[in-house]
Scaffold this active site. Structure first.
Site, PDB file in Angstrom:
ATOM      1  CE1 TYR A  77      49.977 -47.041  77.416  1.00 46.90           C
ATOM      2  CE2 TYR A  77      50.278 -48.516  75.549  1.00 46.90           C
ATOM      3  CZ  TYR A  77      50.232 -47.241  76.075  1.00 46.90           C
ATOM      4  OH  TYR A  77      50.438 -46.152  75.264  1.00 46.90           O
ATOM      5  CG  MET A  79      48.434 -50.991  73.488  1.00 42.24           C
ATOM      6  SD  MET A  79      49.093 -52.249  72.359  1.00 42.24           S
ATOM      7  CE  MET A  79      47.647 -53.251  71.991  1.00 42.24           C
ATOM      8  CG  HIS A 115      51.256 -42.918  77.004  1.00 40.08           C
ATOM      9  ND1 HIS A 115      51.498 -44.274  76.870  1.00 40.08           N
ATOM     10  CD2 HIS A 115      52.228 -42.444  77.818  1.00 40.08           C
ATOM     11  CE1 HIS A 115      52.585 -44.585  77.569  1.00 40.08           C
ATOM     12  NE2 HIS A 115      53.046 -43.499  78.154  1.00 40.08           N
ATOM     13  CG  ASN A 120      41.849 -36.300  73.187  1.00 40.82           C
ATOM     14  OD1 ASN A 120      40.707 -35.896  73.407  1.00 40.82           O
ATOM     15  ND2 ASN A 120      42.102 -37.445  72.582  1.00 40.82           N
ATOM     16  CB  ALA A 123      40.720 -38.518  75.520  1.00 45.80           C
ATOM     17  CB  ILE A 124      42.006 -35.452  79.743  1.00 47.19           C
ATOM     18  CG1 ILE A 124      43.311 -35.622  78.955  1.00 47.19           C
ATOM     19  CG2 ILE A 124      42.281 -35.147  81.214  1.00 47.19           C
ATOM     20  CD1 ILE A 124      44.069 -34.327  78.716  1.00 47.19           C
ATOM     21  CE1 TYR A 127      40.462 -44.270  78.946  1.00 55.81           C
ATOM     22  CE2 TYR A 127      41.026 -42.293  77.734  1.00 55.81           C
ATOM     23  CZ  TYR A 127      40.800 -43.648  77.773  1.00 55.81           C
ATOM     24  OH  TYR A 127      40.910 -44.392  76.629  1.00 55.81           O
ATOM     25  CE  LYS A 129      32.520 -39.188  81.479  1.00 51.91           C
ATOM     26  NZ  LYS A 129      31.427 -39.059  80.490  1.00 51.91           N
TER      27      LYS A 129
END
Length: 165
Positions: A77, A79, A115, A120, A123-124, A127, A129
Site C-alpha cells: 500500500y 501511503m 488512494h 487530483n 496524480a491519477i 499512476y 502511466k
C-alpha cells in the site's frame, strides 16, 4: 538549475536518524497530518520507503506499508508519494515509484495500491502511466478535504522470473 546539466536524484532509506526529513516533507506536501502508526509502518516496510534527494536537499519521498495476506502473499500500500513543487518534473516521483515497483517484482508481492483524491488528476494520470487502474471509488474517505472522496488505484504485479540454467 542549469540547462543541460544532468542532476542525479539519489534515494536513501528512512531510519530513526532521518525520520524528521520524512515528517517535514509530508507537512510541506500533504494537507493531512500523519499519526505515529504511519511512521512505524513506513520504517517497518524497509526498502519500500525512501527519501529522494536533489543534490543534498530532501525533495520527496515514498512511504509504503506491507500487508500480508493469509495465503502468504504480500500487498503493498503506497501511503504517500510526494515531491516538493519546485522539484517536480525532474523524474523524482518516477524514480521513487520505479524503485518500489522493482522491489515488488522481485518479491512475493501480488499487487500494489493507493488512494488518490478524486480531483487530483495530476496524480491519477501519473499512476496510470505506470499501469495503475482505478479499481474503486470510496465516498467520504477523507475527513478534512473537499470533496471527501477518493479513488483506489491498483496495479497487479508480474513477478520477475529467476532464470534456471
Amino acid at each position: 538549475m542549469g540547462a543541460g546539466r544532468e542532476v542525479a536524484i539519489s534515494l536513501d532509506g528512512v531510519r530513526d536518524k532521518n525520520m524528521m526529513q520524512l515528517k517535514k516533507i509530508n507537512t510541506a506536501i500533504f494537507p493531512v497530518r500523519y499519526n505515529d502508526k504511519y511512521y512505524t509502518d513506513a520504517i517497518a516496510s524497509g526498502d519500500f520507503t525512501r527519501l529522494a534527494y536533489y543534490s543534498d536537499i530532501c525533495v520527496g519521498s515514498i512511504a509504503c506499508r506491507l500487508e500480508k495476506k493469509e495465503s502468504g502473499a504480500v500487498r503493498v500500500y503506497i501511503m504517500t508519494l510526494g515531491v516538493l513543487a519546485p522539484y517536480r518534473g525532474l523524474g523524482t516521483g518516477t524514480k521513487l515509484l520505479n524503485h518500489v515497483l522493482d522491489l515488488c517484482a522481485k518479491q512475493n508481492v501480488i499487487d500494489i495500491y493507493l488512494h488518490v483524491h478524486t480531483i487530483n488528476e495530476e496524480a491519477i494520470n501519473f499512476y496510470k502511466k505506470f499501469g495503475f487502474e482505478v479499481t474503486d471509488k470510496i465516498s467520504n474517505y477523507y475527513t478534512n478535504i473537499t470533496p471527501p472522496d477518493c479513488f483506489v488505484l491498483t496495479k497487479v504485479i508480474t513477478q520477475t522470473k529467476k532464470q534456471t540454467v
